[in-house]
Design an enzyme around this catalytic site. Sequence first.
Site, PDB file in Angstrom:
ATOM      1  N   THR A  30       0.882  -1.152   0.107  1.00 18.68           N
ATOM      2  CA  THR A  30       0.033  -0.082  -0.111  1.00 18.68           C
ATOM      3  C   THR A  30       0.851   1.260  -0.127  1.00 18.68           C
ATOM      4  O   THR A  30       2.207   1.183   0.355  1.00 18.68           O
ATOM      5  CB  THR A  30      -1.139   0.121   1.244  1.00 18.68           C
ATOM      6  OG1 THR A  30      -0.088  -0.008   2.530  1.00 18.68           O
ATOM      7  CG2 THR A  30      -1.912  -1.125   1.320  1.00 18.68           C
ATOM      8  N   GLU A  53      -4.359   4.188   3.691  1.00 18.57           N
ATOM      9  CA  GLU A  53      -3.510   3.275   3.180  1.00 18.57           C
ATOM     10  C   GLU A  53      -4.159   2.854   1.872  1.00 18.57           C
ATOM     11  O   GLU A  53      -5.271   2.327   2.040  1.00 18.57           O
ATOM     12  CB  GLU A  53      -3.267   2.268   4.237  1.00 18.57           C
ATOM     13  CG  GLU A  53      -2.637   2.320   5.541  1.00 18.57           C
ATOM     14  CD  GLU A  53      -2.013   1.461   6.048  1.00 18.57           C
ATOM     15  OE1 GLU A  53      -1.449   0.478   5.405  1.00 18.57           O
ATOM     16  OE2 GLU A  53      -1.772   1.632   7.332  1.00 18.57           O
ATOM     17  N   ARG A  57     -17.019  -1.076   3.124  1.00 19.36           N
ATOM     18  CA  ARG A  57     -17.198  -1.455   4.554  1.00 19.36           C
ATOM     19  C   ARG A  57     -16.619  -0.643   5.800  1.00 19.36           C
ATOM     20  O   ARG A  57     -15.855   0.051   5.348  1.00 19.36           O
ATOM     21  CB  ARG A  57     -16.758  -3.042   4.673  1.00 19.36           C
ATOM     22  CG  ARG A  57     -15.217  -3.082   4.513  1.00 19.36           C
ATOM     23  CD  ARG A  57     -14.926  -4.855   4.867  1.00 19.36           C
ATOM     24  NE  ARG A  57     -13.756  -4.786   4.642  1.00 19.36           N
ATOM     25  CZ  ARG A  57     -12.276  -4.594   5.332  1.00 19.36           C
ATOM     26  NH1 ARG A  57     -12.746  -4.145   6.712  1.00 19.36           N
ATOM     27  NH2 ARG A  57     -11.266  -4.903   5.117  1.00 19.36           N
ATOM     28  N   PHE A 113      -9.690  -8.132  12.553  1.00 16.45           N
ATOM     29  CA  PHE A 113      -9.809  -9.414  12.249  1.00 16.45           C
ATOM     30  C   PHE A 113      -8.992 -10.504  13.022  1.00 16.45           C
ATOM     31  O   PHE A 113      -8.147 -10.003  13.844  1.00 16.45           O
ATOM     32  CB  PHE A 113      -9.307  -9.981  10.946  1.00 16.45           C
ATOM     33  CG  PHE A 113     -10.293  -9.504   9.772  1.00 16.45           C
ATOM     34  CD1 PHE A 113     -11.390 -10.035   9.275  1.00 16.45           C
ATOM     35  CD2 PHE A 113     -10.065  -7.877   9.430  1.00 16.45           C
ATOM     36  CE1 PHE A 113     -12.244  -9.458   8.360  1.00 16.45           C
ATOM     37  CE2 PHE A 113     -11.050  -7.506   8.607  1.00 16.45           C
ATOM     38  CZ  PHE A 113     -11.872  -8.168   7.908  1.00 16.45           C
TER      39      PHE A 113
END
Length: 300
Positions: free
Chosen positions: A202, A252, A276, A281
Amino acid sequence: MNIFALDVKLNEPCTLALGYFDGVHLGHQRVIELAVKKAKEKGIKCGVFTFTDENRLCRKKAERGEIYTRKRCLEYLEDLGIDFVIMPDFKEFCSLAPIEFVNLICERYGARALFCGEDYKFGKQASGNAEKLSELAKKEGAEVFVCKKVSENGVLVSSTAICAALKEGNIELANALLGRPFSIKSEVVGGKHIGKKHLYPTVNQHFDKDSVPVKNAVYASRASFNGKTYPAVTNIGFCPTVQSKKEEPVAETYIIDENAELYGSIIEVELLRRLRDEKKFDSIEALKEQISADIEAARK
């Protein structure tokens, strides 16, 4: 485009658009387009009287954050055909009485036609309004053109509405009110290279300290550099899955199917749709799977 201080004396007539013009949104564009049109009709130059607020005296503006830096706003003004901008700091003229302010812009700057929005305020403690401007300017031999508010998608266009949409992550509404995609245009800075090693590479960009806080989320985006534009995915926030702590949110961006070395370059990233919200996670593998889904959504 020339940028002048408060004490400049201009020796030729002009039209002058008045306002803060943060974001140069659809309403601002209407004011400026009319000022430019009138200048062309008269064969004179068109300018803007705006200001900076380094001391944050305009508390409401300071509290909501800036849509764009003054530098970005100047770029948009130039694109609209403005010949010059008078841009003092707010503290330099905020104590002027309405009649003193009008004398300044008509006598010192040679304004022959003034343009503003219907909610324009000026003079000490914002004691002057559009009606007062017309009354005082008439005595100076100048015309005043007051532009009515603009609506888009049933919403009145205003900087306040745009800032609220950005904070909520309603990027499509913000873009509609701006008349262009909201974008981040700044230098690509170094990160911890976690994405390059374990996920997707990124480019990282910091926000200006006074910028309106855009909702932490993942967005379909476009990245422009070296004269080309590429589809992209942008995460705004703290990357909680791979970062233990960040003091400030970062943009990013993964540029799809392009892996150019861009450190130190100025690139523009336009946000198009929120895909989203940002979330943490359970594993790097789960995050990578979600990013793959985000990329496919952005492609579409």
